[in-house]
Design a protein around this motif. Structure first.
Motif, PDB file in Angstrom:
ATOM      1  N   PHE A   1       0.842  -1.206   0.015  1.00  0.00           N
ATOM      2  CA  PHE A   1      -0.008   0.074  -0.124  1.00  0.00           C
ATOM      3  C   PHE A   1       0.801   1.296   0.128  1.00  0.00           C
ATOM      4  O   PHE A   1       2.115   1.203   0.213  1.00  0.00           O
ATOM      5  CB  PHE A   1      -0.769   0.105   1.311  1.00  0.00           C
ATOM      6  N   ALA A   2       0.259   2.217  -0.292  1.00  0.00           N
ATOM      7  CA  ALA A   2       0.961   3.808  -0.322  1.00  0.00           C
ATOM      8  C   ALA A   2      -0.268   4.879  -0.031  1.00  0.00           C
ATOM      9  O   ALA A   2      -1.369   4.710  -0.466  1.00  0.00           O
ATOM     10  CB  ALA A   2       1.630   3.847  -1.394  1.00  0.00           C
ATOM     11  N   GLY A   3       0.329   5.652   0.782  1.00  0.00           N
ATOM     12  CA  GLY A   3      -0.496   6.742   1.319  1.00  0.00           C
ATOM     13  C   GLY A   3       0.209   7.961   1.581  1.00  0.00           C
ATOM     14  O   GLY A   3       1.351   7.962   1.612  1.00  0.00           O
ATOM     15  N   ALA A   4      -0.693   8.912   1.807  1.00  0.00           N
ATOM     16  CA  ALA A   4       0.183  10.262   2.049  1.00  0.00           C
ATOM     17  C   ALA A   4      -0.621  11.026   3.312  1.00  0.00           C
ATOM     18  O   ALA A   4      -1.856  10.951   3.271  1.00  0.00           O
ATOM     19  CB  ALA A   4      -0.029  11.075   0.885  1.00  0.00           C
ATOM     20  N   ILE A   5       0.420  11.655   4.159  1.00  0.00           N
ATOM     21  CA  ILE A   5      -0.045  12.595   5.029  1.00  0.00           C
ATOM     22  C   ILE A   5      -0.027  13.987   4.266  1.00  0.00           C
ATOM     23  O   ILE A   5       0.674  14.560   3.733  1.00  0.00           O
ATOM     24  CB  ILE A   5       0.804  12.677   6.179  1.00  0.00           C
TER      25      ILE A   5
ATOM     26  N   ALA B   1       0.747   6.431  -4.075  1.00  0.00           N
ATOM     27  CA  ALA B   1       0.121   7.594  -3.360  1.00  0.00           C
ATOM     28  C   ALA B   1      -0.665   8.590  -4.044  1.00  0.00           C
ATOM     29  O   ALA B   1      -1.742   9.078  -3.637  1.00  0.00           O
ATOM     30  CB  ALA B   1       1.291   7.924  -2.503  1.00  0.00           C
ATOM     31  N   ILE B   2       0.083   9.149  -5.049  1.00  0.00           N
ATOM     32  CA  ILE B   2      -0.493  10.399  -5.752  1.00  0.00           C
ATOM     33  C   ILE B   2      -1.731   9.650  -6.436  1.00  0.00           C
ATOM     34  O   ILE B   2      -2.735  10.601  -6.090  1.00  0.00           O
ATOM     35  CB  ILE B   2       0.612  10.619  -6.798  1.00  0.00           C
ATOM     36  N   ARG B   3      -1.972   8.608  -7.043  1.00  0.00           N
ATOM     37  CA  ARG B   3      -3.302   8.260  -7.659  1.00  0.00           C
ATOM     38  C   ARG B   3      -4.192   8.126  -6.640  1.00  0.00           C
ATOM     39  O   ARG B   3      -5.428   8.376  -6.814  1.00  0.00           O
ATOM     40  CB  ARG B   3      -2.914   6.689  -8.556  1.00  0.00           C
TER      41      ARG B   3
ATOM     42  N   LYS C   1      -5.844  11.308  -5.235  1.00  0.00           N
ATOM     43  CA  LYS C   1      -6.671  11.781  -6.256  1.00  0.00           C
ATOM     44  C   LYS C   1      -7.754  11.086  -6.183  1.00  0.00           C
ATOM     45  O   LYS C   1      -8.911  11.604  -6.260  1.00  0.00           O
ATOM     46  CB  LYS C   1      -5.878  11.947  -7.544  1.00  0.00           C
ATOM     47  N   GLU C   2      -8.084   9.895  -6.337  1.00  0.00           N
ATOM     48  CA  GLU C   2      -9.291   8.855  -6.436  1.00  0.00           C
ATOM     49  C   GLU C   2     -10.169   9.049  -5.166  1.00  0.00           C
ATOM     50  O   GLU C   2     -11.076   9.251  -5.176  1.00  0.00           O
ATOM     51  CB  GLU C   2      -8.988   7.446  -6.409  1.00  0.00           C
ATOM     52  N   LYS C   3      -9.436   9.141  -4.088  1.00  0.00           N
ATOM     53  CA  LYS C   3     -10.091   9.112  -2.729  1.00  0.00           C
ATOM     54  C   LYS C   3     -10.468  10.772  -2.401  1.00  0.00           C
ATOM     55  O   LYS C   3     -11.551  10.826  -1.522  1.00  0.00           O
ATOM     56  CB  LYS C   3      -9.520   8.667  -1.565  1.00  0.00           C
ATOM     57  N   THR C   4      -9.826  11.749  -2.587  1.00  0.00           N
ATOM     58  CA  THR C   4     -10.152  12.988  -2.406  1.00  0.00           C
ATOM     59  C   THR C   4     -10.503  14.146  -3.248  1.00  0.00           C
ATOM     60  O   THR C   4     -10.951  15.153  -3.097  1.00  0.00           O
ATOM     61  CB  THR C   4      -8.957  13.579  -1.587  1.00  0.00           C
ATOM     62  N   GLY C   5     -10.296  13.785  -4.701  1.00  0.00           N
ATOM     63  CA  GLY C   5     -10.345  14.804  -5.561  1.00  0.00           C
ATOM     64  C   GLY C   5      -9.146  15.691  -5.601  1.00  0.00           C
ATOM     65  O   GLY C   5      -9.058  16.548  -6.592  1.00  0.00           O
ATOM     66  N   LEU C   6      -8.202  15.642  -4.949  1.00  0.00           N
ATOM     67  CA  LEU C   6      -6.983  16.581  -4.815  1.00  0.00           C
ATOM     68  C   LEU C   6      -5.856  16.048  -5.569  1.00  0.00           C
ATOM     69  O   LEU C   6      -5.579  14.732  -5.255  1.00  0.00           O
ATOM     70  CB  LEU C   6      -6.321  16.819  -3.577  1.00  0.00           C
ATOM     71  N   THR C   7      -5.121  16.948  -6.094  1.00  0.00           N
ATOM     72  CA  THR C   7      -3.838  16.460  -6.829  1.00  0.00           C
ATOM     73  C   THR C   7      -2.931  16.914  -5.690  1.00  0.00           C
ATOM     74  O   THR C   7      -2.875  18.015  -5.362  1.00  0.00           O
ATOM     75  CB  THR C   7      -3.411  16.966  -8.344  1.00  0.00           C
TER      76      THR C   7
ATOM     77  N   ASN D   1     -15.291   2.388   9.228  1.00  0.00           N
ATOM     78  CA  ASN D   1     -15.887   3.590   9.894  1.00  0.00           C
ATOM     79  C   ASN D   1     -15.058   4.144  10.778  1.00  0.00           C
ATOM     80  O   ASN D   1     -15.213   4.509  12.100  1.00  0.00           O
ATOM     81  CB  ASN D   1     -17.307   3.219  10.732  1.00  0.00           C
ATOM     82  N   ALA D   2     -13.811   4.274  10.377  1.00  0.00           N
ATOM     83  CA  ALA D   2     -12.535   4.905  11.114  1.00  0.00           C
ATOM     84  C   ALA D   2     -11.655   5.940  10.559  1.00  0.00           C
ATOM     85  O   ALA D   2     -11.634   5.748   9.094  1.00  0.00           O
ATOM     86  CB  ALA D   2     -11.945   4.043  12.004  1.00  0.00           C
ATOM     87  N   TRP D   3     -11.118   6.845  10.997  1.00  0.00           N
ATOM     88  CA  TRP D   3     -10.223   7.834  10.265  1.00  0.00           C
ATOM     89  C   TRP D   3      -8.698   6.974   9.857  1.00  0.00           C
ATOM     90  O   TRP D   3      -8.319   6.512  10.629  1.00  0.00           O
ATOM     91  CB  TRP D   3     -10.112   9.084  11.123  1.00  0.00           C
ATOM     92  N   GLY D   4      -8.182   7.554   8.793  1.00  0.00           N
ATOM     93  CA  GLY D   4      -7.134   7.170   8.211  1.00  0.00           C
ATOM     94  C   GLY D   4      -6.552   8.227   7.303  1.00  0.00           C
ATOM     95  O   GLY D   4      -7.179   9.079   6.926  1.00  0.00           O
ATOM     96  N   PHE D   5      -5.349   8.120   6.737  1.00  0.00           N
ATOM     97  CA  PHE D   5      -4.845   8.918   5.732  1.00  0.00           C
ATOM     98  C   PHE D   5      -5.251   8.118   4.307  1.00  0.00           C
ATOM     99  O   PHE D   5      -5.270   6.965   4.245  1.00  0.00           O
ATOM    100  CB  PHE D   5      -3.258   8.674   5.883  1.00  0.00           C
ATOM    101  N   PRO D   6      -5.320   9.121   3.501  1.00  0.00           N
ATOM    102  CA  PRO D   6      -5.715   8.576   2.119  1.00  0.00           C
ATOM    103  C   PRO D   6      -4.868   7.647   1.458  1.00  0.00           C
ATOM    104  O   PRO D   6      -3.463   8.084   1.652  1.00  0.00           O
ATOM    105  CB  PRO D   6      -6.096   9.722   1.027  1.00  0.00           C
ATOM    106  N   GLY D   7      -5.095   6.624   1.131  1.00  0.00           N
ATOM    107  CA  GLY D   7      -4.126   5.839   0.457  1.00  0.00           C
ATOM    108  C   GLY D   7      -4.630   4.596  -0.221  1.00  0.00           C
ATOM    109  O   GLY D   7      -6.155   4.290   0.071  1.00  0.00           O
ATOM    110  N   GLY D   8      -4.004   3.505  -0.606  1.00  0.00           N
ATOM    111  CA  GLY D   8      -4.609   2.383  -1.190  1.00  0.00           C
ATOM    112  C   GLY D   8      -3.434   1.404  -1.619  1.00  0.00           C
ATOM    113  O   GLY D   8      -2.109   1.833  -1.561  1.00  0.00           O
ATOM    114  N   ALA D   9      -3.981   0.440  -2.337  1.00  0.00           N
ATOM    115  CA  ALA D   9      -3.081  -0.875  -2.772  1.00  0.00           C
ATOM    116  C   ALA D   9      -2.189  -0.533  -4.108  1.00  0.00           C
ATOM    117  O   ALA D   9      -3.096   0.057  -4.735  1.00  0.00           O
ATOM    118  CB  ALA D   9      -3.978  -2.155  -3.325  1.00  0.00           C
ATOM    119  N   MET D  10      -1.138  -1.088  -4.287  1.00  0.00           N
ATOM    120  CA  MET D  10      -0.565  -0.671  -5.420  1.00  0.00           C
ATOM    121  C   MET D  10      -0.978  -1.753  -6.372  1.00  0.00           C
ATOM    122  O   MET D  10      -1.462  -2.504  -6.157  1.00  0.00           O
ATOM    123  CB  MET D  10       0.904  -1.208  -5.352  1.00  0.00           C
ATOM    124  N   GLU D  11      -0.836  -1.069  -7.760  1.00  0.00           N
ATOM    125  CA  GLU D  11      -1.116  -1.947  -8.820  1.00  0.00           C
ATOM    126  C   GLU D  11       0.043  -2.659  -9.525  1.00  0.00           C
ATOM    127  O   GLU D  11       0.945  -1.862  -9.491  1.00  0.00           O
ATOM    128  CB  GLU D  11      -2.063  -1.197  -9.821  1.00  0.00           C
TER     129      GLU D  11
END
Length: 152
Positions: free
Chosen positions: A20-24, A60-62, A65-71, A41-51
């Motif tokens: 996985f990769a994510g970002a603060i 992390a960048i992808r 973007k997918e989870k927040t709409g932010l680049t 149903n809990a808080w965490g940093f946006p991120g997800g599984a590597m393809e």
């Protein structure tokens, strides 16, 4: 291709290694973006599984973007966290390896929710709620201590 779904067709819910990769992500005021995850149903940093074919940084960048709409752009590697285990609500089990970065927003508009997020919200670093797993907690503690390049 969704690598995790594909590999699960081969092994079912058995214990596997997932990356996985994510970002603060920080805004201009230094507040931290958190995602209230729908699956736990809990808080965490946006991120997800590597393809397949992706670097951890690209993931992390992808995922942000997918989870927040932010680049975002990646500013630094906070750490790589490798000896953690998780059981998902559907019964899947994994040893999770996560790369956590610090990133800043370049553009985009924050979405309110999506299929994986109940809500997205910025928090003052001193007011971050409990995070959904130990990897996220450890990454946040390293961020707060201004540690970079952590590996465990």
């Amino acid at each position: 291709m969704d690598y995790t779904k594909w590999i699960r067709t081969k092994v079912g819910s058995e214990m596997i290694i997932l990356n996985f990769a994510g970002a603060i992500v920080l805004d201009e005021e230094g507040q931290i973006l958190l995602q209230r995850r729908r699956d736990k149903n809990a808080w965490g940093f946006p991120g997800g599984a590597m393809e397949l074919g992706e670097s951890a940084e690209e993931t992390a960048i992808r995922e942000v973007k997918e989870k927040t709409g932010l680049t975002i752009i990646i500013e630094k590697l906070i750490g790589v966290y490798t000896k953690y285990f998780d059981r998902y609500p559907n019964g899947d089990q994994a040893q999770t390896i996560s790369f956590f970065y610090q990133g800043c927003i370049t553009h985009g508009e924050l979405i309110s929710s999506n299929e994986e997020s109940i809500e997205l919200q910025f928090f003052n670093p001193d007011e971050v709620p409990d995070l959904f797993n130990q990897q996220h907690t450890d990454a946040f503690n390293n961020f707060r201590a201004q540690r970079v390049g952590v590996f465990r």
